[in-house]
Write an enzyme that holds these catalytic residues in place. Sequence first.
Site, short mmCIF file in Angstrom:
data_model
loop_
_atom_site.label_atom_id
_atom_site.label_comp_id
_atom_site.label_asym_id
_atom_site.label_seq_id
_atom_site.Cartn_x
_atom_site.Cartn_y
_atom_site.Cartn_z
N LYS A 115 -51.41 31.50 1.53
CA LYS A 115 -51.45 31.18 0.14
C LYS A 115 -52.59 30.95 -0.42
O LYS A 115 -52.81 30.90 -1.62
CB LYS A 115 -50.26 30.04 0.12
N HIS A 234 -35.34 25.53 -1.97
CA HIS A 234 -36.28 26.71 -2.20
C HIS A 234 -36.00 28.15 -1.61
O HIS A 234 -36.97 28.84 -1.49
CB HIS A 234 -37.55 26.11 -1.75
N GLU A 274 -44.86 37.04 -7.13
CA GLU A 274 -44.14 35.80 -7.30
C GLU A 274 -44.78 34.95 -8.45
O GLU A 274 -45.99 34.57 -8.16
CB GLU A 274 -43.48 35.04 -6.13
N GLU A 292 -47.31 33.73 -5.17
CA GLU A 292 -47.88 34.25 -3.89
C GLU A 292 -47.41 35.78 -4.08
O GLU A 292 -46.56 36.03 -5.16
CB GLU A 292 -46.93 33.89 -2.86
N ASN A 294 -45.56 38.94 -2.01
CA ASN A 294 -45.11 39.57 -0.90
C ASN A 294 -45.11 40.98 -0.77
O ASN A 294 -45.04 41.79 -1.43
CB ASN A 294 -43.53 39.24 -1.00
N ARG A 296 -44.22 43.60 0.62
CA ARG A 296 -43.08 44.47 1.52
C ARG A 296 -42.06 44.68 0.28
O ARG A 296 -42.19 44.30 -0.68
CB ARG A 296 -42.56 43.64 2.61
P1 ADP Z 1 -42.27 30.14 0.12
O1 ADP Z 1 -43.31 31.00 0.57
O2 ADP Z 1 -42.12 29.07 1.43
O3 ADP Z 1 -40.82 30.68 -0.19
P2 ADP Z 1 -43.07 29.70 -2.42
O4 ADP Z 1 -44.44 29.43 -2.69
O5 ADP Z 1 -42.75 31.30 -2.44
O6 ADP Z 1 -42.80 29.44 -0.94
O7 ADP Z 1 -42.16 28.83 -3.39
C1 ADP Z 1 -40.78 28.69 -3.29
C2 ADP Z 1 -39.98 28.11 -4.27
O8 ADP Z 1 -40.37 26.72 -4.36
C3 ADP Z 1 -40.21 28.73 -5.78
O9 ADP Z 1 -39.43 29.74 -5.87
C4 ADP Z 1 -39.91 27.53 -6.54
O10 ADP Z 1 -38.52 27.37 -6.52
C5 ADP Z 1 -40.52 26.34 -5.60
N1 ADP Z 1 -41.80 25.87 -6.00
C6 ADP Z 1 -43.02 26.51 -5.63
N2 ADP Z 1 -44.10 26.04 -6.04
C7 ADP Z 1 -43.77 25.09 -6.81
C8 ADP Z 1 -44.35 24.19 -8.00
N3 ADP Z 1 -45.88 24.15 -7.79
N4 ADP Z 1 -43.59 23.63 -8.40
C9 ADP Z 1 -42.22 23.45 -8.47
N5 ADP Z 1 -41.59 24.28 -7.75
C10 ADP Z 1 -42.25 25.04 -7.02
#
Ligand code: ADP
Length: 662
Positions: A115, A234, A274, A292, A294, A296
């Site tokens: 990330k 999440h 995303e 991030e 993905n 795939r």
């Molecule tokens: P992972 O790779 O573990 O799935 P992500 O970075 O994609 O983690 O985040 C997953 C979820 O976490 C997001 O869809 C959102 O709901 C929450 N999230 C991520 N970053 C933030 C942030 N900066 N503030 C609030 N919620 C967040």
Amino acid sequence: MRRILIANRGEIARRIIRTARRMGIETVAVYSDADAGAPHVREATLAVGIGPAPAAESYLKIDTIIQAAAKTGADAIHPGYGFLSENAQFAQACHDNGLIFIGPPPSAIRAMGLKDGAKKIMKQAGVPVVPGYQGEDQSLDRLERSARAIGYPILIKAVAGGGGKGMRRIDDGSEFADALIAAKREAGRAFGNDSVLLEKYLTKPRHVEVQVFADAHGNVVHLFERDCSLQRRHQKVVEEAPAPGLPEALRQAMGEAAVKAAQAIGYVGAGTVEFIVDVSEGIDRAPFYFMEMNTRLQVEHPVTEFITGYDLVEWQIRVARGEALPAAQADIGINGHAVEVRLYAEDAEGGFLPSTGRLDKLELPQRTGVRVDSGVEQGSEISIHYDPMIAKLIAHGSTRQVAIDRLIAALDETIAEGPKTNRAFLARLIGHQAFRLGDIDTGFIERHLADLKPVNDLPDRLLALAALAATTPRQAPTGTSPWEALGSWRLNLPHQQSVDFYFEGGAKRSLTLTRGEDGAVTVTGIDEELVASPAWRSAHQFEADFGGSLARATVLLDGPAMELRTAGQTFRLNLREASLDKGEAVPRDGRIKAPMPGKVLSVFVKPGQSVQVGDRLLVLEAMKMEHRLTAPAAGTIRAVHVGDGDQVADGGVLVEIEMEAG
Ligand code: ADP
């Protein structure tokens, strides 16, 4: 491309097989010992066993999979999602062995793999990123100073994170040091990499992601967005396309940013960028940030397929074959709306714990506008080894409301017995008024949890419907003409019957049904007398015409237990007085048992220690998730039967509490 090996299992393997077959391409399935009898194995042209059930010994074994491809003459590998799909080493191994990897170049996977690195690249490319710290200096001092500079609340994320793991929200500085240690420990254990990054925690965000596609000739397009804001811990629960209420200008800006992101890393194939959209001040001028990428195909790609009309697996295969993208940006449009839910084997009413076991019954809905992608069938075992998803249900409609209604109807009709499922929860969730209005953000489920509990008091009309279902025979006797049979069959039914329903807490409702000559039934015992013509439409579909207004329901009978589902609500009824001692919240004997097989990660209590309600007892890892067990009542710890690292069986006694009287 002649023969594709699918380095995956379950619904995604079957989904890839479907498209490959349509394109005249043969497929090779791989399977672990646990999956030898799985549908994807039967459906592929060829199949190869690759080892024991644990993924680390089968689906994650790069060498074994490459060998399987060589042995079966496959010339390409599709990794699906999960497992090796975002493993650059695997993509490289495919290339090194002369196999086409149906996915991006290893360099693009690597660039987006962590990330922190991904955020740096995006920042340079001019894609907005969440304000935060993603530096190499991981010292407490440096991180703490950065957190203060960003401003609380902040979010700690594992740079190697995924699936919502290793994330921690911190609301004020005093919690920072402890939270950092815990986050690093969790990240190290889960990903073998304990580096973290810090982000400003957005208090009211929406998760909006953009599907991108690139070919090897420099063309990059986006296929619009998906909104995946309905999450629990999440993790996505509901996904839809397009994002409800997203202003056109924002849609365009996000699409362009996603294309820019893909270009920045020389992307090829299907990817998802995303974004997190800060809707705390409304969506009209909401800022959005890259989270991030993905590299795939995603679980939720079917909603995009529904609204764009394209088969994304076909696109992946064509791009991997070296063809140009099948469509240009200007040709890609949005048609209607699509919503997807993930039907999981989990106990939604009991804290969302995963549930395992044999699927004794599985009947998936078949209706217009509804697509069902499933990797299991009746008799399949939902094991602890893999993701406990039973099926994805996806509905499309000309409008969002049409899609939601179709999906609710599909959920009402879905029959999955054996393990507990989140079916009823999903139906209530997408039927929730606020969801219908599109008033969503990532806090939706938690905020509305109280409204998402099962409702127990039935309106009179539904109680009448239940009584009618309990007394209407499923089939007319066969042999004579249907009308004659129906006539005499009706005449042979008792003129009057009574039905008693027993409710928790000892309440009872008695209804009387009186059958007229014409087959109409008068129901009394409810506030208003109702007259209805009841009929079974199929084995589980029941309907009654209440003087021109039709009530329909899915009705399941299991001995004296009846389940009635209509309009997304599920009611459980009892036709016999039952001792309601199933699964007490507080075990009377104070014995805390393992809710499922798993491994004890840490034990927090010692014999003799006193505990209050809600105090943590231990953490159990099961089905790749951590479950925290807490004291159901106040008392003193009498015995602790397990230690860190112990493997426990389902129902094994973990801790005993001498509960305080009262
Ligand atoms: P992972 O790779 O573990 O799935 P992500 O970075 O994609 O983690 O985040 C997953 C979820 O976490 C997001 O869809 C959102 O709901 C929450 N999230 C991520 N970053 C933030 C942030 N900066 N503030 C609030 N919620 C967040």
